[in-house]
Design an enzyme around this catalytic site. Sequence first.
Site: not given
Length: 284
Positions: A132, A174, A201
């Site tokens: 992330s 994401h 993800e």
Amino acid sequence: MVESTTKRQLVIIGGAEDKENDSQILREFVRRAGGTKANIVIMTAATELPREVGENYIRVFERLGAENVRIIDTETREDATSSTALEAIQKATGVFFTGGDQARITSILKDTEIDTAIHKRFSEGIVVAGTSAGAAVMPDKMIVEGDSQTNPRIEVVEMGPGLGFLPGVVIDQHFSQRGRLGRLISALLQEPAVLGFGIDENTAMVVTDNQIEVIGEGVVTIVDESEATYNNLGEILKDEPLAIFGSKLHILPNGYKFDLKTRQPILNNGTVPDGSVAVGSTNT
């Protein structure tokens, strides 16, 4: 002159990776970092909950068999000169950046002694990973923030300096889950880069020198601007739509590879789409 055989390895994760079941991506990181002899340092600069997040990764990495796992919590730039932290990095075989806010990572760590130490160890062959926010900082210019689920415009993305482990590209995470194609294209057109990578993800792009392999349940979306014939970046105001002609789009699921030098996707049998064997690729 003897050519160095040291490999530079990155595991760049799109976020929300599986930590409870097979943990394919984190398992691959531990394996590359030395397996049961892995010495892993968890960098928690991105998160405001460093102990909670760090201990969660300690639990996962220890379950997978890593010999030694420890947290380096840097809340300020002064913490980034800690002799204890620098010693831990010197002994590490893998460094893992957690998620959170990528701007926190660069504001605390960039151009510090820890930053220099991690880059030195990376050049010597340790594995550097990030999920992330930890993925966002891997290029030299990163997406700081931006709007999702929108068409490409200059205003939809803010760029800033990254940590530079994979220079010359733009990375977003994401990706499919948050509809970020528009902001990846916006970022790519504003930076002197020709390749943009959007990572889903529970998906990662594993970089070994100049080759990428995709692992996980989603895909990596690659936007290649190298042969684009036109864009209107110099003709529009910041809230007006961007136009771009002649870009390439590649979608790579688990097992597929991509050559950063030739900018060619590689099939999971080790060949490129024209049927020839990719340089440096082996069939497995």
